[in-house]
Design a protein around this motif. Structure first.
Motif, mmCIF file in Angstrom:
data_model
loop_
_atom_site.group_PDB
_atom_site.id
_atom_site.type_symbol
_atom_site.label_atom_id
_atom_site.label_comp_id
_atom_site.label_asym_id
_atom_site.label_seq_id
_atom_site.Cartn_x
_atom_site.Cartn_y
_atom_site.Cartn_z
ATOM 1 N N ALA A 82 0.966 -1.214 -0.143
ATOM 2 C CA ALA A 82 0.020 0.057 -0.136
ATOM 3 C C ALA A 82 0.919 1.347 -0.064
ATOM 4 N N LEU A 83 1.808 1.345 0.812
ATOM 5 C CA LEU A 83 2.883 2.404 0.884
ATOM 6 C C LEU A 83 3.506 2.672 -0.583
ATOM 7 N N LEU A 84 3.905 1.381 -1.024
ATOM 8 C CA LEU A 84 4.612 1.776 -2.423
ATOM 9 C C LEU A 84 3.534 2.168 -3.564
ATOM 10 N N ALA A 85 2.255 1.735 -3.202
ATOM 11 C CA ALA A 85 1.215 2.238 -4.370
ATOM 12 C C ALA A 85 0.980 3.625 -4.132
ATOM 13 N N VAL A 86 0.849 4.016 -2.894
ATOM 14 C CA VAL A 86 0.638 5.438 -2.747
ATOM 15 C C VAL A 86 1.903 6.378 -3.255
ATOM 16 N N GLY A 87 3.055 5.776 -3.072
ATOM 17 C CA GLY A 87 4.384 6.535 -3.551
ATOM 18 C C GLY A 87 4.385 6.691 -4.869
ATOM 19 N N ALA A 88 3.992 5.574 -5.638
ATOM 20 C CA ALA A 88 3.976 5.502 -7.184
ATOM 21 C C ALA A 88 2.929 6.442 -7.499
ATOM 22 N N PHE A 89 1.786 6.615 -6.929
ATOM 23 C CA PHE A 89 0.722 7.545 -7.457
ATOM 24 C C PHE A 89 1.361 8.930 -7.252
ATOM 25 N N LEU A 90 1.773 9.060 -6.207
ATOM 26 C CA LEU A 90 2.261 10.441 -6.053
ATOM 27 C C LEU A 90 3.464 11.122 -6.867
ATOM 28 N N LEU A 91 4.167 10.084 -7.116
ATOM 29 C CA LEU A 91 5.336 10.335 -7.935
ATOM 30 C C LEU A 91 4.901 10.555 -9.595
ATOM 31 N N LEU A 92 3.533 9.734 -10.146
ATOM 32 C CA LEU A 92 3.141 10.122 -11.126
ATOM 33 C C LEU A 92 2.279 11.338 -11.182
ATOM 34 N N LEU A 93 1.863 11.499 -9.961
ATOM 35 C CA LEU A 93 1.196 12.974 -10.127
ATOM 36 C C LEU A 93 1.925 14.071 -10.064
ATOM 37 N N ALA A 94 3.209 13.976 -9.497
ATOM 38 C CA ALA A 94 4.269 15.027 -9.438
ATOM 39 C C ALA A 94 4.949 15.266 -10.859
ATOM 40 N N ARG A 95 5.112 14.217 -11.925
ATOM 41 C CA ARG A 95 5.567 14.120 -12.858
ATOM 42 C C ARG A 95 4.689 14.493 -14.202
ATOM 43 N N ARG A 96 3.762 14.512 -13.792
ATOM 44 C CA ARG A 96 2.331 14.931 -14.683
ATOM 45 C C ARG A 96 2.819 16.170 -15.326
ATOM 46 N N ARG A 97 2.750 16.391 -16.624
ATOM 47 C CA ARG A 97 3.346 17.774 -17.144
ATOM 48 C C ARG A 97 1.877 18.915 -17.081
ATOM 49 N N ARG A 98 2.288 19.997 -16.713
ATOM 50 C CA ARG A 98 1.170 21.093 -16.566
ATOM 51 C C ARG A 98 0.875 21.738 -17.802
ATOM 52 N N VAL A 99 -0.208 21.903 -17.861
ATOM 53 C CA VAL A 99 -0.867 22.301 -19.478
ATOM 54 C C VAL A 99 -0.327 23.753 -19.489
ATOM 55 N N GLU A 100 0.627 24.145 -20.634
ATOM 56 C CA GLU A 100 1.272 25.327 -20.869
ATOM 57 C C GLU A 100 -0.063 26.355 -21.549
ATOM 58 N N THR A 101 -0.346 27.529 -20.937
ATOM 59 C CA THR A 101 -1.092 28.210 -21.407
ATOM 60 C C THR A 101 -0.695 29.348 -22.714
ATOM 61 N N GLU A 102 -1.527 29.424 -23.460
ATOM 62 C CA GLU A 102 -1.250 30.065 -24.776
ATOM 63 C C GLU A 102 -1.139 31.652 -24.492
ATOM 64 N N PRO A 103 -0.215 32.040 -25.321
ATOM 65 C CA PRO A 103 -0.287 33.653 -25.042
ATOM 66 C C PRO A 103 -1.675 34.179 -25.739
ATOM 67 N N LEU A 104 -1.839 35.451 -25.069
ATOM 68 C CA LEU A 104 -3.145 35.935 -25.319
ATOM 69 C C LEU A 104 -3.088 36.566 -26.882
ATOM 70 N N THR A 105 -4.215 36.346 -27.663
ATOM 71 C CA THR A 105 -3.977 37.057 -28.969
ATOM 72 C C THR A 105 -4.203 38.482 -29.014
ATOM 73 N N ALA A 106 -3.915 39.149 -30.127
ATOM 74 C CA ALA A 106 -4.367 40.626 -30.215
ATOM 75 C C ALA A 106 -5.455 41.087 -29.816
ATOM 76 N N GLU A 107 -6.669 40.296 -30.155
ATOM 77 C CA GLU A 107 -7.735 40.844 -29.730
ATOM 78 C C GLU A 107 -8.164 40.799 -28.426
ATOM 79 N N GLU A 108 -7.404 39.630 -27.713
ATOM 80 C CA GLU A 108 -7.718 39.294 -26.351
ATOM 81 C C GLU A 108 -6.896 40.505 -25.277
#
Length: 163
Positions: free
Chosen positions: A113-139
């Motif tokens: 159980a401890l290893l499973a929780v550790g693996a889950f937290l590791l995967l959660l930490a390694r998950r890439r954050r979504v890059e936000t796109e720059p604002l358009t000229a209109e925005e």
């Protein structure tokens, strides 16, 4: 009539109570008694479940202590005594049950159980954050319009430090 009924109910209640266990009689040989006490600390009371039979006030614990002393007096080894108790009550009767297929979950479950929780937290930490796109000229123009019109505060109590 009511008094007789109350007396009868009280008598039934007294008869239903568990009788006091027979007082422990230590073995005459001090070495054997020391062995018995060491075994008492390793054996779990099947009623109390969190106490060793040495500390348990339950009647079954007193019977188990008597049984252990009798078997020590007859010359049985500690392993034979434990094996007999496991045969009667199951692996749960020992505070340190043996490692075998039936007890793997008991021994290795917390680690898994401890290893499973550790693996889950590791995967959660390694998950890439979504890059936000720059604002358009209109925005950008719309944002500049909103910001430039913020000189008028809708909240009369607002201060510049509240921004």
């Amino acid at each position: 009539m009511k008094r007789a009924l109350l007396i009868a109910l009280a008598a039934v209640g007294l008869m239903a109570a568990e009788p006091a266990p027979i007082a422990d009689r230590p073995l005459p040989d001090a070495a054997q008694e020391a062995r018995a006490k060491a075994l008492f600390a390793d054996i779990r009371c099947v009623v109390c479940q969190h106490e060793a039979i040495a500390d348990s006030p339950a009647m079954i614990a007193a019977d188990m202590r008597r049984l252990v002393r009798e078997e020590i007096a007859t010359g049985r080894s500690d392993a034979e005594i434990k094996q007999d108790l496991v045969r009667r009550y199951g692996d749960f009767v020992l505070f340190k049950p043996p490692v075998r297929a039936g007890t793997w979950l008991l021994w290795f479950g917390p680690l898994a159980a401890l290893l499973a929780v550790g693996a889950f937290l590791l995967l959660l930490a390694r998950r890439r954050r979504v890059e936000t796109e720059p604002l358009t000229a209109e925005e950008e123009a719309r944002l500049a319009d909103i910001v430039s019109g913020s000189a008028h505060r809708p909240d009369a109590d607002a201060k510049p430090s509240d921004d």
